[in-house]
Structures are given as C-alpha cells and as structure tokens.
Motif scaffolding. Structure first.
Motif, short mmCIF file in Angstrom:
data_model
loop_
_atom_site.label_atom_id
_atom_site.label_comp_id
_atom_site.label_asym_id
_atom_site.label_seq_id
_atom_site.Cartn_x
_atom_site.Cartn_y
_atom_site.Cartn_z
N GLY A 145 0.81 -1.21 0.00
CA GLY A 145 0.00 0.00 0.00
C GLY A 145 0.84 1.25 0.00
N THR A 146 0.40 2.24 -0.72
CA THR A 146 1.04 3.55 -0.68
C THR A 146 0.06 4.59 -1.20
OG1 THR A 146 2.95 4.88 -1.36
CG2 THR A 146 2.06 3.35 -2.99
N LYS A 147 0.30 5.83 -0.83
CA LYS A 147 -0.52 6.94 -1.34
C LYS A 147 0.33 7.93 -2.13
CE LYS A 147 -0.17 8.72 3.37
NZ LYS A 147 -0.93 8.94 4.62
N ARG A 148 1.56 7.50 -2.48
CA ARG A 148 2.47 8.38 -3.21
C ARG A 148 3.08 7.65 -4.41
NH1 ARG A 148 3.51 9.43 2.25
NH2 ARG A 148 2.98 11.56 2.87
N ARG A 149 3.18 8.34 -5.52
CA ARG A 149 3.70 7.75 -6.74
C ARG A 149 5.14 7.28 -6.61
NH1 ARG A 149 1.77 12.61 -10.56
NH2 ARG A 149 1.83 13.62 -8.50
N THR A 150 5.95 8.03 -5.86
CA THR A 150 7.36 7.67 -5.72
C THR A 150 7.51 6.27 -5.14
OG1 THR A 150 7.98 9.98 -5.39
CG2 THR A 150 9.54 8.31 -4.64
N TYR A 151 6.79 5.99 -4.06
CA TYR A 151 6.90 4.67 -3.42
C TYR A 151 6.25 3.58 -4.28
CZ TYR A 151 8.19 7.49 0.61
OH TYR A 151 8.80 8.39 1.44
N LEU A 152 5.18 3.93 -4.97
CA LEU A 152 4.56 2.97 -5.88
C LEU A 152 5.57 2.50 -6.92
CD1 LEU A 152 2.03 1.69 -7.42
CD2 LEU A 152 2.05 3.83 -8.72
N GLU A 153 6.28 3.41 -7.52
CA GLU A 153 7.24 3.05 -8.56
C GLU A 153 8.35 2.17 -8.02
OE1 GLU A 153 8.23 6.88 -10.10
OE2 GLU A 153 6.31 7.11 -11.17
N GLN A 154 8.81 2.45 -6.81
CA GLN A 154 9.82 1.59 -6.18
C GLN A 154 9.28 0.18 -5.97
OE1 GLN A 154 11.27 3.39 -2.57
NE2 GLN A 154 11.94 5.26 -3.59
N ASN A 155 8.04 0.10 -5.51
CA ASN A 155 7.44 -1.21 -5.25
C ASN A 155 7.30 -2.02 -6.54
OD1 ASN A 155 7.20 -0.50 -2.55
ND2 ASN A 155 5.04 0.06 -2.72
N VAL A 156 6.84 -1.37 -7.60
CA VAL A 156 6.63 -2.08 -8.86
C VAL A 156 7.95 -2.59 -9.43
CG1 VAL A 156 5.88 -1.80 -11.26
CG2 VAL A 156 4.46 -0.93 -9.40
N GLU A 157 9.02 -1.85 -9.23
CA GLU A 157 10.33 -2.30 -9.71
C GLU A 157 10.74 -3.63 -9.10
OE1 GLU A 157 13.06 0.82 -8.89
OE2 GLU A 157 12.29 2.16 -10.47
N ALA A 158 10.23 -3.92 -7.91
CA ALA A 158 10.60 -5.16 -7.23
C ALA A 158 10.07 -6.41 -7.94
CB ALA A 158 10.09 -5.15 -5.79
#
Length: 328
Positions: free
Chosen positions: A278-291
């Motif tokens: 879960g996240t509410k910010r694009r920056t953290y979303l992009e990091q998560n998807v890279e995983a």
C-alpha cells in the motif's frame, strides 16, 4: 515495464497489486486526494490492475476515492473490496457475515464505487456466529447475479478455507504476510496451494517497517495505527530494527532497497501469490513495482531468511482485542 500477470483461482491479475487503505486512514495524513488519485492512475499506467479497498476504510471514503479514480478507466481494473468488519459505538471491532448483511454491504459498496460489479469481494473477517457455509452461499448467489465475479476470504483459518471451498471455491485468501509476519505459512498457505486458491499478502512491507524508513515511534503522527501495534512499541523496536539492518546489507549488495528485497521475497513464495503493498504516493509505488523484476537465487533466499527469522521478531501483530478476530 511489463510486470506480468498471475492467477488468483480463475482470476487473472497483475503480479503485484495496490493496497489503497492508507489513502483514507491508518497511516497519518490523508488529505492529499489529488496525489492519491494520481497514484492509482500511475499504477494502472505501470500495468498494475489489482486495486484493493474495503467498506470500512475511511468509513466508505476509500471506496469513493477509488471509484472516482477509476471512473473513466474501469475496464483496466480488477477491483477488490471487502465487507464483514463491524464496530460498535465504543469502537470495538467485530465481524458479521449473515446473508442479509452481505447483500446490504455489496449494494452499498457498488454505490460508493460507482460500478455495476465487483471483481473480487472478500469477507474481511470471519463471523463466529454465522456458519461460513451461509456466508459463502450468499456470495455464490451474488456471483450468479453478476454483482460480483469472484469472492475471497481474509484473515481466516485453514479449516474455514476448506469449508468455504466445499460450497463455492474462493479465488483468493488475503492475509498479512511478510518477512516479519509468517503465521500463514503453517496451514493457510499450504491449504490454498493444495486447493488452487490464490494468496494476496497485505502489508508485505511490514506496514512500512521493512523499508528501513522507520527508526522511531516518534515518527508516527497522532492517529497513526502503528502507535498501537506491539511491534512498533519502544520495547520491541530495537530488536526489530536489527532485522531491517541485516536486510539492508543484502539489499545494498544487490543494488536495491530493503523494501524491494522484502517484496521480492514475498513474490517468491509462489506463482499464486500476489502482494498488495500500500502507498498513497507515486514515488513509493514506482519503487514497489520495480521489485517485480527482482529475481532471488536460492542462496539469496536462504540468506534473507537467516537475516530475518520469524523467531527474531519482537511483539505481536495486533493487540489482543484485534488479534482475536484473526485466524477463525
């Protein structure tokens, strides 16, 4: 990047989903609706299709937010929401699952989401006073009517999974699963694998702890639910920080973050496992998807588990009044 797909029973979803709860409750400020919607849109652009919400998140506000975000792109979304958590006037949490309640809840969620069907509808917590067969019977009826496409269970026990499956097979079981929450591995995850049921781990980053960004309970604002969780207490924090420090060493060697390493570990649990950080910010979303693209060797997996053994985790997941609703 192409993040690929996985199967939750007969339902095809992206290999990683997005948990939307924090956009409306639990983890501090939720006032930036614009960024939350932008995060959902960015997730869809990155190939994330599975969006997860619930009727209790923000007392319905999260479903409304998700509904607004997907209004012009519904065909790109596998929409998951939940029913079944109830609270009394004093805020005490319980569970409900009788057929009349199920029907009332689905109609309310459809209205808030602004859709004509829900792709994956979970019972959020198992009602101890209603046989699971009755709840699943009601859900099967909703499938027949087209109001939901599939159903799932959340935070349930293995016996409940088997009883539910005998009535109508669930697509998925959602439970907390991460390097510091591994109770599902004893019986629930093996049962799901045996029966062909998907597993959707929530909080795969340990409610943010496994990212390494949390070093003090003083970082949590008033109203942040982690203030009341035993694992984040001052008594337990030092022991749990040692786990994250060990993970950081391995992550740095691979050129990734500790959070990405922790996510890759969850994803390695099986092709039927789809985490929903879960996240509410694009920056953290992009990091998560890279995983999603991070492959771990058998030696690396062994090293990670040695660095973060479940026996080293200090503190329970929940305080007792919440823990009693888990594993039924």
């Amino acid at each position: 990047m192409a993040i690929g797909t996985r199967r939750l029973g007969d339902l095809t979803v992206s290999a990683q989903g997005l948990g939307c709860m924090g956009m409306s409750q639990a983890y501090g400020d939720t006032s930036d609706r614009t960024e939350s919607i932008a995060t959902i849109h960015r997730a869809l652009d990155l190939g994330v299709t599975l969006l997860d919400t619930a009727n209790v998140y923000g007392d319905g506000a999260n479903e409304e937010l998700v509904g607004a975000a997907i209004a012009d792109r519904r065909d790109r979304v596998v929409l998951a929401t939940k029913f079944g958590i109830v609270r009394d006037a004093d805020g005490n949490q319980g569970a409900q699952g009788d057929p009349a309640y199920v029907r009332t809840c689905v109609e309310a969620s459809l209205r808030r989401l602004g859709v004509d069907h829900i792709d994956l509808y979970y019972q959020h917590r198992v009602d101890p006073d209603t046989p699971i067969e009755e709840t699943v019977g009601a859900l099967a009826g909703l499938v027949e009517e087209g109001k939901i496409r599939h159903y799932g269970l959340s935070e349930c026990g293995a016996d409940t999974v088997r009883r539910a499956h005998a009535v109508h097979p669930p697509a998925a079981v959602q439970s907390e699963w991460s390097l510091w929450t591994r109770g599902i591995e004893e019986s629930v995850a093996p049962t799901c694998a045996e029966l062909g049921i998907g597993v959707v781990p929530f909080s795969p980053l340990g409610r943010g702890f496994l990212t390494g960004a949390i070093t003090s309970t003083g970082q949590f604002p008033e109203g942040d639910m982690r203030r009341g969780l035993p694992r984040f207490s001052d008594d337990n924090l030092a022991a749990n920080l040692a786990i994250v420090d060990a993970l950081k060493v391995i992550a740095e060697r691979r050129g990734v973050t500790a959070g990405q390493l922790a996510l890759a570990w969850v994803q390695s649990r099986g092709e039927h496992v789809v985490p929903i950080p879960g996240t509410k910010r694009r920056t953290y979303l992009e990091q998560n998807v890279e995983a999603v693209a991070l492959e771990l060797s058998a030696d690396e997996l062994a090293e990670i588990e040695a660095a973060a053994p479940s026996s080293a985790v200090a503190g329970e997941r929940y305080p007792a009044h919440l823990q009693r609703n888990v594993g039924r």
